[in-house]
Design an enzyme around this catalytic site. Sequence first.
Site, PDB file in Angstrom:
ATOM      1  CB  CYS A 195      -0.899   0.022   1.227  1.00  0.00           C
ATOM      2  SG  CYS A 195      -1.913  -1.446   1.494  1.00  0.00           S
ATOM      3  CG  HIS A 199      -2.057   5.041  -1.674  1.00  0.00           C
ATOM      4  ND1 HIS A 199      -2.668   5.858  -2.601  1.00  0.00           N
ATOM      5  CD2 HIS A 199      -2.468   3.769  -1.956  1.00  0.00           C
ATOM      6  CE1 HIS A 199      -3.441   5.127  -3.391  1.00  0.00           C
ATOM      7  NE2 HIS A 199      -3.330   3.862  -3.034  1.00  0.00           N
ATOM      8  NE  ARG A 238      -9.844   2.548  -4.618  1.00  0.00           N
ATOM      9  CZ  ARG A 238      -9.144   1.891  -5.542  1.00  0.00           C
ATOM     10  NH1 ARG A 238      -9.380   0.609  -5.767  1.00  0.00           N
ATOM     11  NH2 ARG A 238      -8.212   2.504  -6.227  1.00  0.00           N
ATOM     12  CB  CYS A 242      -5.901  -1.556  -3.164  1.00  0.00           C
ATOM     13  SG  CYS A 242      -6.436   0.153  -3.298  1.00  0.00           S
TER      14      CYS A 242
END
EC number: 2.8.5.2
Length: 281
Positions: A195, A199, A238, A242
Site C-alpha cells: 500500500c 500512497h 476499495r 487495491c
Amino acid sequence: MTKHGFLLATLVLAGATLPIGPVTAATPEEEQAAFQAYFKQRFPNVPEDEFKNGTYAIDPVTRENWEAIEEFPPYENAISQGETLWNTPFADGQGYADCFPDGPAIMNHYPRWDRERGQVMTLPLALNACRTAHGETPLKYKKGPIADLLAYIAFESRGQITRVEIPQDDPRALAAYEQGKRFYFARRGQLNFACAHCHLATSGTKLRTETLSPAYGHTTHWPVYRSEWGEMGTLHRRFAGCNEQVRAKAFEPQGEEYRNLEYFLTYMNNGLELNGPGARK
C-alpha cells in the site's frame, strides 16, 4: 529494528525529516506524528484540513472536475435510502436507534477497540451485530444497503473529527494496530507492491493517467460513489480492489486483516475532519 520502528524507518527511506526520537523507541503516537509530518512536508502548499479531500487536495485539475460533480453529488440517493433504512423498524419492532442511542452521527466512534470481543469493531460490523441481535439477516459488506446506511451515517457525521484510540491498558489493541501497520507496508501480489508504495513514497505522482492519492486523508470520506463502479462502495471494497490491482488475492471484507488495516490507517488520520460520503473517479 523493532516492530515499533518499522513505520518510522520507512518514512526515513521515503525522505521524511522526522522531529522525533530514535526509530527503535517509537510509540503509535510518535508514528502518527511522523506519518502526518511526512505528508505536510511532501505537500507543503496543502493546508492540513485539505488532506481530507484526497487527490483533490493536491491536483487542481481533478479538483475542478470534482467540485463540479459535488454540485449534484451522485451519492444523494444513497443518503436518502440509508435514512429510510435507519428509520425502518426490524421485524421485532426495534431498530438501529435502539442499538445506537446517540443517533446516526456516530462515524467518529469507529473503528474502535472492542475489549469484550477482543477485536477491532468497525461501523459496518457494529451495524450487522445490531441486525443479528434483533433476528435480522446481516448485510453484505461491499455495496448495497450497507453502503446506503453508511452514506446516511457519514452525512449526519460530517464535521466530526477522526479520533481513534489505542487503549494503553490492553496489549491486544496495540497488537491489532501493529498487524494493520504491517499489512500496510507488506509487499504482496505478482506486482510485489505494498500500500505504501503508491500512497506514501510516490503519492502525488502519476500512474498512467491517475494521480496517486496521499494516505493522509484516505479514511475520511467513506463510503464513496466511484465512477469506475457506477455505484456506492465501502472502504473494504476499495481495500479488496487495491489488492486485486497488484494481482494479490483479496481478503474477506470485515475480516481481521482489513479491520486491523482500517484501525491503523484511521489512527494515522486522527485529527482530520470527516466529510463522507464522497465521490471519486
